[in-house]
Design an enzyme around this catalytic site. Structure first.
Site, PDB file in Angstrom:
ATOM      1  N   ILE A 154     -13.772   6.709  18.582  1.00  0.00           N
ATOM      2  CA  ILE A 154     -13.952   6.702  17.124  1.00  0.00           C
ATOM      3  C   ILE A 154     -12.994   7.688  16.468  1.00  0.00           C
ATOM      4  CG2 ILE A 154     -16.393   6.078  17.321  1.00  0.00           C
ATOM      5  CD1 ILE A 154     -17.105   8.958  16.590  1.00  0.00           C
TER       6      ILE A 154
ATOM      7  N   ILE B 248     -10.778  -1.094  20.544  1.00  0.00           N
ATOM      8  CA  ILE B 248     -10.424  -0.601  21.880  1.00  0.00           C
ATOM      9  C   ILE B 248     -11.700  -0.442  22.726  1.00  0.00           C
ATOM     10  CG2 ILE B 248      -9.552   1.437  23.107  1.00  0.00           C
ATOM     11  CD1 ILE B 248      -7.480   1.700  20.767  1.00  0.00           C
TER      12      ILE B 248
ATOM     13  N   TYR C 139       1.203   8.949  10.162  1.00  0.00           N
ATOM     14  CA  TYR C 139       0.010   9.280  10.962  1.00  0.00           C
ATOM     15  C   TYR C 139      -0.697  10.505  10.372  1.00  0.00           C
ATOM     16  CZ  TYR C 139      -2.988   9.030  15.066  1.00  0.00           C
ATOM     17  OH  TYR C 139      -4.076   8.887  15.905  1.00  0.00           O
TER      18      TYR C 139
ATOM     19  N   ILE D  83      -2.185  -0.585  18.430  1.00  0.00           N
ATOM     20  CA  ILE D  83      -2.904  -1.861  18.592  1.00  0.00           C
ATOM     21  C   ILE D  83      -3.522  -2.197  17.233  1.00  0.00           C
ATOM     22  CG2 ILE D  83      -4.827  -3.027  19.763  1.00  0.00           C
ATOM     23  CD1 ILE D  83      -4.569  -1.005  22.061  1.00  0.00           C
TER      24      ILE D  83
ATOM     25  N   LYS E 181      -5.830  14.739  16.488  1.00  0.00           N
ATOM     26  CA  LYS E 181      -5.716  14.259  17.875  1.00  0.00           C
ATOM     27  C   LYS E 181      -5.187  15.373  18.795  1.00  0.00           C
ATOM     28  CE  LYS E 181      -7.014   9.882  17.460  1.00  0.00           C
ATOM     29  NZ  LYS E 181      -8.375   9.480  17.875  1.00  0.00           N
TER      30      LYS E 181
ATOM     31  N   VAL F  95     -22.050   9.568  14.108  1.00  0.00           N
ATOM     32  CA  VAL F  95     -22.004  10.883  14.767  1.00  0.00           C
ATOM     33  C   VAL F  95     -22.249  12.037  13.786  1.00  0.00           C
ATOM     34  CG1 VAL F  95     -20.600  10.179  16.744  1.00  0.00           C
ATOM     35  CG2 VAL F  95     -19.466  11.030  14.666  1.00  0.00           C
TER      36      VAL F  95
HETATM   37  P1  NAP Z   1     -11.873   0.454  15.438  1.00  0.00           P
HETATM   38  O1  NAP Z   1     -12.109  -0.844  16.089  1.00  0.00           O
HETATM   39  O2  NAP Z   1     -11.892   0.488  13.936  1.00  0.00           O
HETATM   40  O3  NAP Z   1     -12.898   1.514  16.050  1.00  0.00           O
HETATM   41  C1  NAP Z   1     -13.155   2.755  15.436  1.00  0.00           C
HETATM   42  C2  NAP Z   1     -14.647   2.901  15.366  1.00  0.00           C
HETATM   43  O4  NAP Z   1     -15.010   4.221  14.935  1.00  0.00           O
HETATM   44  C3  NAP Z   1     -15.290   1.941  14.374  1.00  0.00           C
HETATM   45  O5  NAP Z   1     -16.352   1.271  15.018  1.00  0.00           O
HETATM   46  C4  NAP Z   1     -15.812   2.869  13.296  1.00  0.00           C
HETATM   47  O6  NAP Z   1     -16.893   2.314  12.564  1.00  0.00           O
HETATM   48  C5  NAP Z   1     -16.195   4.050  14.177  1.00  0.00           C
HETATM   49  N1  NAP Z   1     -16.558   5.239  13.429  1.00  0.00           N
HETATM   50  C6  NAP Z   1     -15.933   5.810  12.378  1.00  0.00           C
HETATM   51  N2  NAP Z   1     -16.656   6.860  11.923  1.00  0.00           N
HETATM   52  C7  NAP Z   1     -17.756   6.964  12.726  1.00  0.00           C
HETATM   53  C8  NAP Z   1     -18.893   7.799  12.757  1.00  0.00           C
HETATM   54  N3  NAP Z   1     -19.081   8.771  11.848  1.00  0.00           N
HETATM   55  N4  NAP Z   1     -19.841   7.609  13.715  1.00  0.00           N
HETATM   56  C9  NAP Z   1     -19.710   6.615  14.609  1.00  0.00           C
HETATM   57  N5  NAP Z   1     -18.665   5.744  14.633  1.00  0.00           N
HETATM   58  C10 NAP Z   1     -17.697   5.925  13.689  1.00  0.00           C
HETATM   59  O7  NAP Z   1     -10.438   1.060  15.843  1.00  0.00           O
HETATM   60  P2  NAP Z   1      -9.793   1.460  17.247  1.00  0.00           P
HETATM   61  O8  NAP Z   1      -8.324   1.386  17.029  1.00  0.00           O
HETATM   62  O9  NAP Z   1     -10.418   0.712  18.365  1.00  0.00           O
HETATM   63  O10 NAP Z   1     -10.134   3.016  17.326  1.00  0.00           O
HETATM   64  C11 NAP Z   1     -10.768   3.607  18.427  1.00  0.00           C
HETATM   65  C12 NAP Z   1     -10.091   4.928  18.790  1.00  0.00           C
HETATM   66  O11 NAP Z   1      -8.799   4.646  19.335  1.00  0.00           O
HETATM   67  C13 NAP Z   1      -9.846   5.890  17.620  1.00  0.00           C
HETATM   68  O12 NAP Z   1     -10.093   7.209  18.055  1.00  0.00           O
HETATM   69  C14 NAP Z   1      -8.360   5.719  17.345  1.00  0.00           C
HETATM   70  O13 NAP Z   1      -7.789   6.851  16.738  1.00  0.00           O
HETATM   71  C15 NAP Z   1      -7.863   5.531  18.767  1.00  0.00           C
HETATM   72  N6  NAP Z   1      -6.520   4.935  18.900  1.00  0.00           N
HETATM   73  C16 NAP Z   1      -6.215   3.779  18.262  1.00  0.00           C
HETATM   74  C17 NAP Z   1      -4.947   3.234  18.403  1.00  0.00           C
HETATM   75  C18 NAP Z   1      -4.576   1.967  17.688  1.00  0.00           C
HETATM   76  O14 NAP Z   1      -3.365   1.730  17.510  1.00  0.00           O
HETATM   77  N7  NAP Z   1      -5.537   1.133  17.283  1.00  0.00           N
HETATM   78  C19 NAP Z   1      -3.983   3.879  19.204  1.00  0.00           C
HETATM   79  C20 NAP Z   1      -4.320   5.056  19.856  1.00  0.00           C
HETATM   80  C21 NAP Z   1      -5.608   5.587  19.692  1.00  0.00           C
HETATM   81  P3  NAP Z   1     -16.540   1.536  11.163  1.00  0.00           P
HETATM   82  O15 NAP Z   1     -15.243   0.872  11.314  1.00  0.00           O
HETATM   83  O16 NAP Z   1     -17.634   0.559  10.988  1.00  0.00           O
HETATM   84  O17 NAP Z   1     -16.527   2.610  10.139  1.00  0.00           O
END
Ligand code: NAP
Length: 256
Positions: A93, A21, A156, A192, A163, A66
């Site tokens: 994240i 995202i 979830y 997503i 959240k 972080v």
């Molecule tokens: P993503 O591409 O896997 O991104 C999540 C990122 O968080 C990854 O780069 C991950 O790194 C990083 N991360 C995890 N622990 C961390 C730390 N200690 N320090 C720094 N970075 C860290 O997935 P995404 O879906 O885009 O997620 C982004 C946000 O959107 C999250 O908060 C998620 O809950 C939210 N969200 C997602 C959806 C969905 O359906 N995908 C829907 C609503 C909200 P690594 O992967 O390398 O560990």
């Protein structure tokens, strides 16, 4: 006509790959003219994230886990010395240990709960604290949340309460920082397929339900989230703060 971000400096945390995202948002910010600081979590992620950051000509590309306070300080020192200001920040994240995420929340371990809250939630407060002095005239802080915060979404689990806390933090930060013209909002996309999402069991069922139940019968996309995020960090969204904004084709309004 898209909102212009010319001259604005933004920090992007949460790019893992082109499905992230944060990547959809970073592309939209860059296309609108913003200069970006982009972080990668560790040396394993760097070969995937650095070329993406270079594609957007990011002047700052740095490691950030972080949980690592030294990296946080180094990052903000670099922003201070290179830009002397920050206009917006995207926190995209989340993390929960697999064994805690996949079980019932009634069984969650103390360590798992605290780590999920620390990485997914407290980090937003910490970033806001470090960003505040750099947002001298105004600023915008964005985080990413999900509907599982307010309704019980199967599988979830632990991330729901995490959240919910993040959304509350969004409102409290917005109230505290409003007098400094720092706006704080949370993006709430529908499901997503991303790396983080692959950690949720039976995620494909959430996708199917979202498609069936949403009024628009469409799935969210990182491009749609990016468009909304670009608007929110722009001056056009000056009076929008403390909001949880859904980018979910209307899923959240439907009962049952
Ligand atoms: P993503 O591409 O896997 O991104 C999540 C990122 O968080 C990854 O780069 C991950 O790194 C990083 N991360 C995890 N622990 C961390 C730390 N200690 N320090 C720094 N970075 C860290 O997935 P995404 O879906 O885009 O997620 C982004 C946000 O959107 C999250 O908060 C998620 O809950 C939210 N969200 C997602 C959806 C969905 O359906 N995908 C829907 C609503 C909200 P690594 O992967 O390398 O560990």
């Amino acid at each position: 006509m898209t909102s212009s971000l010319k001259g604005k400096k933004g920090l992007i945390i949460g790019i893992a790959n082109t499905h992230s995202i944060a990547w959809g948002c970073a592309k939209a910010f860059h296309e609108a003219g913003a200069d970006l600081a982009i972080t990668y979590i560790n040396s394993k992620a760097e070969p995937f994230v650095r070329p993406l950051a270079e594609q957007l000509k990011a002047p700052i590309i740095m490691p950030l886990d972080v949980e690592n306070e030294t990296q946080l300080i180094d990052l903000f020192d670099e922003i201070q010395s290179k830009w002397g200001k920050l206009d917006f920040l995207l926190h995209s994240i989340a993390f929960a240990p697999k064994e805690d995420l996949h079980g019932r929340i009634v069984d969650v371990s103390r360590a798992g709960f605290l780590r999920a809250m620390d990485i997914s939630c407290y980090s937003f407060l910490r970033l806001a604290h470090l960003a505040e002095p750099l947002m001298k005239e105004d600023g915008c802080l964005l985080t990413t949340t999900y509907y599982g915060s307010e309704k019980v979404v199967p599988h979830y689990g632990l991330m729901g309460p995490v959240k919910a806390a993040l959304e509350s933090i969004t409102r409290y930060l917005a109230a505290e920082l409003g007098s400094k013209n720092i706006r704080v909002n949370a993006l709430s996309p529908g499901p997503i397929p991303t790396r983080a999402a692959s950690g949720i069991e039976h995620f494909e069922e959430l996708l199917e339900l979202a498609r069936q139940k949403s009024p628009e019968h469409q799935l969210a996309s990182i491009e749609a989230v990016g468009s909304y995020a670009r608007f929110l960090v722009s001056d056009e969204a000056k009076l929008v703060t403390g909001s949880i904004v859904y980018i979910d084709a209307g899923f959240n309004i439907m009962a049952g």
